[in-house]
Scaffold this motif. Structure first.
Motif, mmCIF file in Angstrom:
data_model
loop_
_atom_site.group_PDB
_atom_site.id
_atom_site.type_symbol
_atom_site.label_atom_id
_atom_site.label_comp_id
_atom_site.label_asym_id
_atom_site.label_seq_id
_atom_site.Cartn_x
_atom_site.Cartn_y
_atom_site.Cartn_z
ATOM 1 N N ILE A 236 -7.885 -9.511 1.070
ATOM 2 C CA ILE A 236 -7.054 -9.164 -0.092
ATOM 3 C C ILE A 236 -7.852 -8.350 -1.100
ATOM 4 C CG2 ILE A 236 -5.777 -10.120 -2.041
ATOM 5 C CD1 ILE A 236 -5.104 -12.512 -0.283
ATOM 6 N N VAL A 237 -9.121 -8.732 -1.301
ATOM 7 C CA VAL A 237 -9.939 -8.056 -2.304
ATOM 8 C C VAL A 237 -10.374 -6.677 -1.840
ATOM 9 C CG1 VAL A 237 -12.132 -8.136 -3.537
ATOM 10 C CG2 VAL A 237 -10.755 -10.198 -3.332
ATOM 11 N N ARG A 238 -10.733 -6.555 -0.553
ATOM 12 C CA ARG A 238 -11.351 -5.333 -0.073
ATOM 13 C C ARG A 238 -10.356 -4.267 0.364
ATOM 14 N NH1 ARG A 238 -16.775 -5.597 0.754
ATOM 15 N NH2 ARG A 238 -17.735 -7.639 0.541
ATOM 16 N N VAL A 239 -9.171 -4.682 0.836
ATOM 17 C CA VAL A 239 -8.207 -3.693 1.290
ATOM 18 C C VAL A 239 -7.635 -2.967 0.085
ATOM 19 C CG1 VAL A 239 -5.960 -3.337 2.342
ATOM 20 C CG2 VAL A 239 -7.610 -4.849 3.420
ATOM 21 N N GLU A 240 -7.797 -1.654 0.056
ATOM 22 C CA GLU A 240 -7.273 -0.868 -1.042
ATOM 23 C C GLU A 240 -5.809 -0.546 -0.770
ATOM 24 O OE1 GLU A 240 -8.512 0.146 -3.875
ATOM 25 O OE2 GLU A 240 -10.410 -0.873 -3.563
ATOM 26 N N THR B 218 7.196 -11.951 -3.521
ATOM 27 C CA THR B 218 7.348 -10.701 -2.783
ATOM 28 C C THR B 218 6.193 -9.753 -3.052
ATOM 29 O OG1 THR B 218 9.761 -10.898 -2.877
ATOM 30 C CG2 THR B 218 8.865 -8.716 -2.388
ATOM 31 N N ASP B 219 5.809 -9.633 -4.325
ATOM 32 C CA ASP B 219 4.705 -8.737 -4.673
ATOM 33 C C ASP B 219 3.398 -9.225 -4.052
ATOM 34 O OD1 ASP B 219 3.733 -6.436 -6.355
ATOM 35 O OD2 ASP B 219 2.497 -8.052 -7.190
ATOM 36 N N THR B 220 3.153 -10.540 -4.102
ATOM 37 C CA THR B 220 1.931 -11.099 -3.514
ATOM 38 C C THR B 220 1.910 -10.885 -2.006
ATOM 39 O OG1 THR B 220 1.817 -12.798 -5.242
ATOM 40 C CG2 THR B 220 0.563 -13.206 -3.219
#
Length: 207
Positions: free
Chosen positions: A30-34, A169-171
């Motif tokens: 989640i953190v690394r995927v742009e 949905t956004d998450t």
């Protein structure tokens, strides 16, 4: 009194380690995927609306609102048809869901108290069925009633009328590396909700 200690299964430490590893990988993902850098959604709302061009809009110059949202790229207008009047506000998130809030969040601090809330459906100017949240508030000191209709819309025109569902949905989309440029759409009136009901089918939005 005897103290009973439950025996740990031999496979417990291994399963715990595996779960922790999977959780760490998920967080790193989640953190690394742009998220893909999609074009910021710019909403254009005409000043004249309706088949007979009967709703005429004028901008609301409200510095307090602009200061609250800390930006000036929002649409805030009054639309009038004869003696009927509604207010319209469209607030872009530009990919940051924390930048948009429901009317309850904004209005409660101004002395308004929610009384009823329900999900409704309407056909917009594109004859597309949309869902929205209809909210009735009353001012605790002045006794004035105000009706709000609001929803969260994405770039494809999909609408969500429920705040928890919007967050989920956004998450979920972010989990798969997708950033959504949500807009908050709000229509309100201090008159009967009939004015809003007549206005919503005329609401034409260009992205």
């Amino acid at each position: 009194r005897k103290t009973v200690h439950a025996a740990l299964s031999p496979g417990w430490p291994a399963s715990m380690a595996a779960s922790a590893a999977l959780g760490l990988l998920a967080m790193l993902y989640i953190v690394r995927v742009e998220p893909p850098r999609s074009r910021d959604s710019i909403v254009v709302l005409p000043y004249i609306l309706g088949d007979q061009l009967t709703w005429e809009g004028t901008d609301i110059l409200d510095e307090e609102t602009y200061s609250f949202y800390q930006r000036s790229n929002i649409i805030s207008r009054n639309y009038v048809q004869g003696e009927k009047q509604v207010g319209v506000m469209i607030v872009p998130s530009h990919g940051n869901r924390k930048a948009i809030h429901t009317p309850e969040y904004c209005q409660i601090g101004l002395g308004w108290k929610p009384t009823t809330s329900e999900s409704i459906e309407f056909l917009n100017a594109d004859a597309r069925k949309s869902k929205a949240r209809k909210l009735l508030l009353i001012h605790e000191e002045q006794g004035i009633e105000r009706t709000f209709v609001y929803w969260f819309g994405d770039e494809q025109g999909n609408g969500i009328d429920n705040y928890p569902e919007f967050l989920i949905t956004d998450t979920w989309r972010k989990l798969f590396g997708k950033q959504t440029n949500w807009n908050l759409y709000v229509v309100w009136s201090d008159e009967s909700s009939d004015s809003i009901d007549e206005f919503l089918p005329c609401l034409y939005l260009e992205n």
